[in-house]
Motif scaffolding. Structure first.
Motif, PDB file in Angstrom:
ATOM      1  N   GLN A  68       0.895  -1.210  -0.047  1.00 26.06           N
ATOM      2  CA  GLN A  68       0.163  -0.015   0.022  1.00 26.06           C
ATOM      3  C   GLN A  68       0.960   1.235   0.016  1.00 26.06           C
ATOM      4  O   GLN A  68       0.281   2.396  -0.308  1.00 26.06           O
ATOM      5  CB  GLN A  68      -1.070  -0.095   1.321  1.00 26.06           C
ATOM      6  N   THR A  71       1.402   2.173  -3.833  1.00 29.14           N
ATOM      7  CA  THR A  71       0.426   2.323  -4.541  1.00 29.14           C
ATOM      8  C   THR A  71      -0.518   3.784  -4.533  1.00 29.14           C
ATOM      9  O   THR A  71      -0.152   4.350  -3.449  1.00 29.14           O
ATOM     10  CB  THR A  71      -0.648   1.285  -4.504  1.00 29.14           C
ATOM     11  N   PRO A  72      -1.163   4.164  -5.574  1.00 30.91           N
ATOM     12  CA  PRO A  72      -1.910   5.345  -5.297  1.00 30.91           C
ATOM     13  C   PRO A  72      -2.912   5.513  -4.269  1.00 30.91           C
ATOM     14  O   PRO A  72      -3.254   4.314  -3.785  1.00 30.91           O
ATOM     15  CB  PRO A  72      -2.469   5.911  -6.698  1.00 30.91           C
ATOM     16  N   TRP A  73      -3.431   6.433  -3.733  1.00 30.24           N
ATOM     17  CA  TRP A  73      -4.340   6.486  -2.689  1.00 30.24           C
ATOM     18  C   TRP A  73      -5.349   7.662  -3.061  1.00 30.24           C
ATOM     19  O   TRP A  73      -5.027   8.500  -3.909  1.00 30.24           O
ATOM     20  CB  TRP A  73      -3.722   6.881  -1.319  1.00 30.24           C
ATOM     21  N   ASP A  78      -6.039   4.619   2.747  1.00 29.41           N
ATOM     22  CA  ASP A  78      -5.331   3.714   1.673  1.00 29.41           C
ATOM     23  C   ASP A  78      -3.869   3.768   1.755  1.00 29.41           C
ATOM     24  O   ASP A  78      -3.200   4.532   1.043  1.00 29.41           O
ATOM     25  CB  ASP A  78      -5.743   4.594   0.309  1.00 29.41           C
ATOM     26  N   CYS A  79      -3.259   3.563   2.967  1.00 27.56           N
ATOM     27  CA  CYS A  79      -2.000   3.468   3.464  1.00 27.56           C
ATOM     28  C   CYS A  79      -1.643   2.210   4.095  1.00 27.56           C
ATOM     29  O   CYS A  79      -2.311   1.221   4.607  1.00 27.56           O
ATOM     30  CB  CYS A  79      -1.911   4.643   4.182  1.00 27.56           C
ATOM     31  N   TYR A 231       1.471   6.814   3.095  1.00 23.48           N
ATOM     32  CA  TYR A 231       0.386   6.830   2.055  1.00 23.48           C
ATOM     33  C   TYR A 231       1.047   6.189   0.685  1.00 23.48           C
ATOM     34  O   TYR A 231       0.646   5.633  -0.168  1.00 23.48           O
ATOM     35  CB  TYR A 231      -0.169   8.198   2.019  1.00 23.48           C
TER      36      TYR A 231
HETATM   37  K   LIG Z   1      -1.240   3.819  -1.205  1.00 24.12           K
END
Ligand SMILES: [K+]
Ligand SMILES: [K+]
Ligand SMILES: [K+]
Lengths: 251, 251, 251
Positions: A68, A71-73, A78-79, A231
């Motif tokens: 995570q 990757t984008p968030w 989302d972290c 993040y």
């Molecule tokens: K992320």
């Protein structure tokens, strides 16, 4: 009655596109090295629920995995959050760094890249501080270490020579400190700068030879939170073997 | 031949980041209360396919679940659509509101928050009207109700007192109307304002005491569509128990 | 030491929102026609791993499926890559086009739309060239074909008549060439124009009658890469059966 107002909003994008290749992108083959990466924070299940899971033999207590952090968030959560480690905010020792992320007191994220590169820049992204009830989990003091395990003892030793040589090294695995910086959560909160770019100390000119295929992001301190969460980390650099260039051939 | 042109495009972002915490975010513990939420629209399977699914004992006829109304979206269809209910566009009665979303004539979405807050602002997002063949499914007349089930009868009664007291209440579960507004689909279509912010009638000053942990979004009418769909609802407010602040300690 | 700098970044958005309906969106019922779509590139597994997969009867060697060419993207790899075909960069013949995407020398993507439309504009999106080590996989010479299988032989023949008639057709399935253009990877790299819009030769005025429910995107040449990948294709047009308009009725 119908009242409509405009709440002030932050810069309208979450993930700016840099004009550079992000070598920490999973789409380019980057993966997490679990042996040098801190354990993941456990999910907070209520006691009875944990009991139930235990009796069913289910051990999925972890929150999102370390990938995570690559990757984008878009949303809060989302972290990747590392497990609570010993006094992360008040390290008793600054000189001795324990490389084993599984027992160490620092949060570590080790990224195996898909390419050999001369890393020269790191991007750290964190949620806008104004949108989270946990501002303290943002990373603060960060070190970037590079793995030089592909070198012979002699070659590794040569990297430390001269005024431009590595100042801090670790011998097992053989690693060198490429940069130290601070993620500025206050600038994030006050100015909306939640995507922060940091130049490394090395590889800023063509004569530097500090290429690697594995980088370790070590967060030595956060902004006061119990845990530390990442993040997104991006890695910029120059590839050891040049990529093909776009050829605008005539038709 | 090769002709390239520039189609006019809307504002370049889908989900602006507000400088406030979105308490309706699943990442902050927000979940749907299924008992007060309208049923979800059935998927349109062809008859023979439904027959097949039936014979196989499969009952997955529903489209996306209500949690879609709390998550970000990028494409058409990234939303929650409620099942068709009795004459949604021409309510015969405005005075009597049926709280049971499962049988009522209005579309309801009930959000259990992860925090106790004084809600003061609601954000309604819908797809840009120019990008959809179904403009009528956008919500129009919206009411925001708050659950006060944590109060005693006496405390709840006190919320209705005085000129700033709740004007409309329901007794089971004990709820009060915090605001009424209209999502402007015309402004969405003509001006590209598809993210619309609405201040509630209450909690706009520090003396208000209308805190809650559950909000009900009630769509009383849409823009003429057979169904009503919600792309995203965000909730802003002030937490009852203050969050920790970012401490910029000296190094 | 702590140095922070600003790496130059591209336009801050990945997927601009057009003020038009994207009929190639899966959310509007668009799907891939596998019979007219090129095979997908195989994943590069190491030999021993493939052996293992083989012995286990697993045949999942493919990378992302063609539907990826219709969905949004944010990262490198969020695309569909066609399998290597015979000399994609140096087609020996320009006059004879083999329609069977499974054996042809061109990369084809066939999109069955959810609506009958008069297509008038195609949008091709590709990753910003500066962010990828494989600039050559971007599409270059592109043709857009429309399926007219819903017409009688006579009707199809009439589409070719007159100065505005179809100039190139194929008879099985009956298709016509609606446009030819070039995706400009140099403009992508130099100017950051990675979302490129192309008007078709037909349906630019109300008298045109080239409506269809299936479009074929044929990439005849890429920018020098071994494979060709598509990040996203969007289709704009006018619906044969008008959609309901938004009615701003009086309250
Ligand atoms: K992320
Ligand atoms: K959504
Ligand atoms: K895609």
């Amino acid at each position: 009655s119908s009242r409509s107002s405009k709440s002030p909003w932050q810069s309208p994008y979450l993930a700016p596109i840099f004009k550079r290749i992000n070598y920490a992108s999973p789409g380019l083959g980057a993966v997490i090295d679990p042996y040098l990466t801190s354990p993941t924070k456990a999910k907070h299940f209520p006691f009875y629920q944990r009991l139930l899971l235990d009796s069913a033999g289910i051990k999925k207590y972890q929150s999102r995995p370390p990938i995570q952090a690559l990757t984008p968030w878009t949303e809060i959560g989302d972290c990747w959050c590392a497990a609570l480690t010993e006094s992360p905010n008040h390290p008793t020792s600054k000189s001795k760094i324990q490389m084993d992320g599984r027992n160490g007191r620092y949060v570590q994220l080790a990224i195996m890249l898909g390419y050999d590169i001369f890393p020269d820049e790191i991007v750290i992204e964190h949620l806008p501080i104004k949108t989270t009830p946990f501002p303290g989990i943002a990373p603060k003091d960060i070190e970037i270490w590079a793995d030089f395990g592909h070198l012979s003892h002699k070659e590794f030793a040569s990297l430390t020579a001269g005024p431009r040589g590595l100042k801090e090294v670790e011998l097992y695995p053989p690693m060198g400190l490429l940069g130290t910086f601070q993620y500025d959560a206050v600038a994030n909160e006050k100015e909306g700068r939640y995507v922060q770019v940091f130049r490394l100390e090395y590889n800023q000119n063509q004569h530097d030879e500090f290429w690697t295929k594995k980088l370790v992001v070590r967060v030595k301190r956060n902004w006061g939170g119990e845990n530390t969460c990442l993040y997104r980390v991006r890695v910029h650099g120059v590839p050891v073997h040049p990529h093909p260039e776009l050829v605008a051939e005539d038709d």
